[in-house]
Write a protein that holds these residues in place. Structure first.
Motif, short mmCIF file in Angstrom:
data_model
loop_
_atom_site.label_atom_id
_atom_site.label_comp_id
_atom_site.label_asym_id
_atom_site.label_seq_id
_atom_site.Cartn_x
_atom_site.Cartn_y
_atom_site.Cartn_z
N ALA B 98 0.84 -1.21 0.00
CA ALA B 98 0.00 0.00 0.00
C ALA B 98 0.87 1.24 0.00
CB ALA B 98 -0.91 0.00 1.22
N ILE B 99 1.92 1.24 0.82
CA ILE B 99 2.79 2.41 0.87
C ILE B 99 3.50 2.61 -0.47
CG2 ILE B 99 4.86 3.33 1.95
CD1 ILE B 99 3.87 1.97 4.53
N ALA B 100 3.94 1.48 -1.07
CA ALA B 100 4.60 1.58 -2.37
C ALA B 100 3.69 2.22 -3.40
CB ALA B 100 5.04 0.19 -2.84
N MET B 101 2.36 1.95 -3.28
CA MET B 101 1.44 2.56 -4.25
C MET B 101 1.02 3.95 -3.81
SD MET B 101 -1.01 -0.54 -5.51
CE MET B 101 -1.54 -1.15 -3.94
N ALA B 102 1.02 4.19 -2.49
CA ALA B 102 0.51 5.47 -1.99
C ALA B 102 1.51 6.60 -2.21
CB ALA B 102 0.17 5.37 -0.51
N GLY B 153 -6.36 -11.60 -0.31
CA GLY B 153 -6.48 -10.82 0.91
C GLY B 153 -5.43 -9.73 0.97
N MET B 154 -4.20 -10.09 0.59
CA MET B 154 -3.12 -9.12 0.66
C MET B 154 -3.38 -7.95 -0.28
SD MET B 154 -0.03 -8.07 -0.64
CE MET B 154 0.57 -9.26 -1.81
N LEU B 155 -3.82 -8.25 -1.50
CA LEU B 155 -4.10 -7.18 -2.46
C LEU B 155 -5.26 -6.31 -1.98
CD1 LEU B 155 -3.62 -9.00 -5.87
CD2 LEU B 155 -2.21 -7.21 -4.88
N ALA B 156 -6.28 -6.96 -1.37
CA ALA B 156 -7.41 -6.18 -0.88
C ALA B 156 -6.95 -5.19 0.18
CB ALA B 156 -8.48 -7.11 -0.31
N ILE B 157 -6.14 -5.68 1.13
CA ILE B 157 -5.61 -4.82 2.18
C ILE B 157 -4.80 -3.68 1.56
CG2 ILE B 157 -3.81 -4.76 3.96
CD1 ILE B 157 -6.23 -5.84 5.10
N ALA B 158 -3.95 -4.03 0.58
CA ALA B 158 -3.08 -3.03 -0.02
C ALA B 158 -3.88 -1.95 -0.73
CB ALA B 158 -2.11 -3.71 -0.99
N VAL B 159 -4.81 -2.37 -1.59
CA VAL B 159 -5.53 -1.38 -2.40
C VAL B 159 -6.40 -0.49 -1.50
CG1 VAL B 159 -7.28 -1.09 -4.18
CG2 VAL B 159 -5.49 -2.78 -4.47
N HIS B 160 -7.06 -1.10 -0.50
CA HIS B 160 -7.91 -0.30 0.36
C HIS B 160 -7.10 0.70 1.18
CE1 HIS B 160 -11.18 0.85 2.93
NE2 HIS B 160 -10.52 0.47 3.99
N SER B 161 -5.87 0.33 1.55
CA SER B 161 -5.06 1.22 2.40
C SER B 161 -4.47 2.39 1.63
CB SER B 161 -3.92 0.45 3.05
OG SER B 161 -4.38 -0.71 3.66
N VAL B 162 -4.43 2.29 0.29
CA VAL B 162 -3.81 3.36 -0.49
C VAL B 162 -4.47 4.70 -0.18
CG1 VAL B 162 -3.56 4.27 -2.82
CG2 VAL B 162 -2.95 1.93 -2.36
#
Lengths: 271, 275
Positions: B98-102, B153-162
């Motif tokens: 998420a941080i890498a994308m944010a 699950g990991m992708l869901a967490i990542a995308v939602h946290s962006v």
């Protein structure tokens, strides 16, 4: 540097590296990278799998477009949204009604220590469990439907809002409180005349945020049987109606955005 | 409190009268109260609640807790522990991704870095859109795409946290003092150096604090993703519930409670040291 400094032999003391390498930071980054590799291997996240997923994803996206706006689907969407809105409103009202006394009780500058700790314990318990887990328990207790959703979101709101209320009461100035107490005012008068004027604008902000997050979460509790748009969404997923899924998700996004605008206006009104 | 608007009423009848709010403010507030009341009454009257279920609720609740007790500890090493470890990995990896994308999105949103309003708003739309769709709904998507498991699950967490991380990161970047940045620019530093040597030292405390805070939230979120097939301890919860093994459900709930308390204590401690 050398163009401006004519001195040919700069001594070690005069030259200082402006940007020294930060070794602890670099090592930390390396460790992080190692962790990512390790955890990815544990979770079996492999590149071919990801590529295969992207292929699926293309087909998936293809089936989502265009969004389904057939009249019977729109009726379902409308009913689900309405129920979500009701769940969010009722949960926010109930949450606020419970949070106000609980927040006051948890503020250490107004309430006696044992009461404050008891209130804090309740708040921590409410906060710890995810709304979905609370919803599961309530679905078992009161059956499928909107009531379980309202109760679950109420618990979540209580955990969230009473903590904020307690914190903002602890941060306020104690001077008006002391002045009122010196005149012999009752506890209720102190609350109404000294505490509320200081914290009310922030409370309104919290309530606006609460409504916002309840609206968002009401799409969630439906997945486990708590009613509202979440139930509609989950059914659409299970029936592979991906075009209708897109309609629902877009509507939720738009509604949440509208909610943010309204809560912004609300905050401005009470500032 | 904001400055009260002091409006004097017509001074015809005796001394001037002071009001805390202007007429417009009072009308606005009254309208708001009225609308809120209407919304509440409407919700109460139209929401569908089945009274038979309500009457039954106390017995059902008692039954629920009676079935959970005693808790089935034997089940922990075999099923719950691996699931718990998986949940923690999902939360951590998801936060890192998420941080890498944010970071790029936050750079796009920050007005002092990206000058174009169009690009700012595109970035802001990404943040709002990812945030508005809940992690569990994202998980439903990713399960449909990648199949059930930790990857979804990991992708869901990542995308939602962006959305969350990007928003606060962009705010932190916009609050950076322009002095060091101007100094670097005057020295002819290329844009990347300005970012690393000018912005990063100023943003670092906020960045770490946001990352740790989001990790705490993500541990909580990833515990339930398994209910829709996102892997982790939620899967154990789901299978225990579908088998009606309520003593195992009780165990999973207790474990989740323990982990959340531990991570919250840990993150509070770390954050108090950063700030």
């Amino acid at each position: 540097m050398s163009e401006f400094a004519p001195a040919p032999t700069p001594t070690r003391t005069t030259r200082r590296d402006a940007f020294p390498p930060n070794w602890p930071f670099r090592i930390g980054l390396l460790l992080l990278a190692l962790y990512v590799v390790y955890a990815s291997s544990i979770l079996d996240l492999t590149w071919p799998r990801f590529l295969l997923g992207l292929e699926h994803g293309q087909r998936f996206l293809g089936r989502m477009f265009p969004p389904n706006v057939a009249p019977d689907k729109l009726k379902l969407l409308y009913d689900g949204m309405l129920e979500s809105l009701q769940i969010a409103i009722l949960a926010s009202v109930a949450g606020t009604l419970i949070s106000l006394p609980l927040g006051f009780a948890s503020a250490r500058n107004l309430s006696p220590a044992p009461l404050a700790w008891a209130a804090r314990l309740i708040i921590v318990i409410c906060r710890t469990f995810h709304p979905v887990i609370v919803a599961i328990l309530f679905v078992k207790a009161v059956g499928f439907g909107a009531l379980a959703g309202v109760l679950a979101l109420t618990v979540a709101s209580v955990g969230f809002i009473s903590k904020l209320i307690g914190e903002s009461i602890e941060e306020m100035s104690m001077k008006p409180v002391e002045a009122l107490r010196a005149t012999g005012a009752s506890f209720l008068s102190v609350v109404v005349m000294a505490v509320m004027p200081q914290v009310l604008p922030r409370f309104i902000g919290f309530i606006a945020y609460e409504l916002d997050s309840n609206l968002r979460n009401s799409a969630l509790v439906g997945i486990v049987g708590g009613g509202g748009i979440g139930a509609t969404l989950f059914t659409a997923f299970q029936r592979f109606d991906y075009d209708f899924v897109l309609t629902i998700v877009l509507t939720v996004i738009v509604l949440v955005m509208i909610g943010e605008i309204i809560s912004g206006a609300m905050r401005k009104l009470f500032q | 409190m904001s400055a009260p608007a002091l409006i004097d009423a017509p001074a015809a009848d005796g001394p001037r009268r002071w009001h805390r709010f202007s007429v417009l403010e009072r009308i606005g507030r009254s309208t708001f109260y009225l609308l809120a009341l209407l919304a509440i009454v409407w919700s109460f009257r139209t929401i569908e609640i089945i009274p038979e279920f309500l009457v039954d609720a106390p017995t059902q609740t008692a039954d629920l807790f009676a079935r959970m007790w005693p808790i089935d500890w034997k089940w922990y090493p075999k099923v719950v522990h691996p699931a718990l470890v998986e949940t923690l990995h999902i939360a951590t990896l998801g936060t890192i991704l998420a941080i890498a994308m944010a970071v790029p999105t936050a750079l796009l949103v920050a007005r002092n870095i990206t000058g174009s309003i169009v690009l700012n708003n595109i970035g802001r739309f990404i943040l709002v859109a990812t945030r508005s769709v809940h992690a569990m709904v994202w998980a439903l998507f990713f399960v449909a795409v990648f199949g059930p498991g930790a990857l979804a699950g990991m992708l869901a967490i990542a995308v939602h946290s962006v959305g969350f991380t990007g928003k606060f990161l962009a705010e932190a970047i916009e609050e950076a003092r322009p002095g060091p940045i101007e100094a670097l620019r005057a020295a002819g530093a290329p844009p990347l150096s300005i970012l690393i040597k000018g912005y990063w030292p100023q943003v670092k405390p906020a960045f770490l604090s946001i990352a740790v805070f989001r990790w705490d939230i993500n541990v909580r979120e990833s515990a339930v993703l398994g209910l829709v097939g996102g892997g982790g301890i939620g899967m154990a919860l789901d299978s225990a519930m579908s088998n009606l093994y309520w003593d195992q459900v009780g165990l999973v709930l207790l474990v989740i409670f323990g982990v959340v308390v531990v991570t919250e204590t840990l993150t509070t401690w770390v954050r108090s040291r950063i700030i």
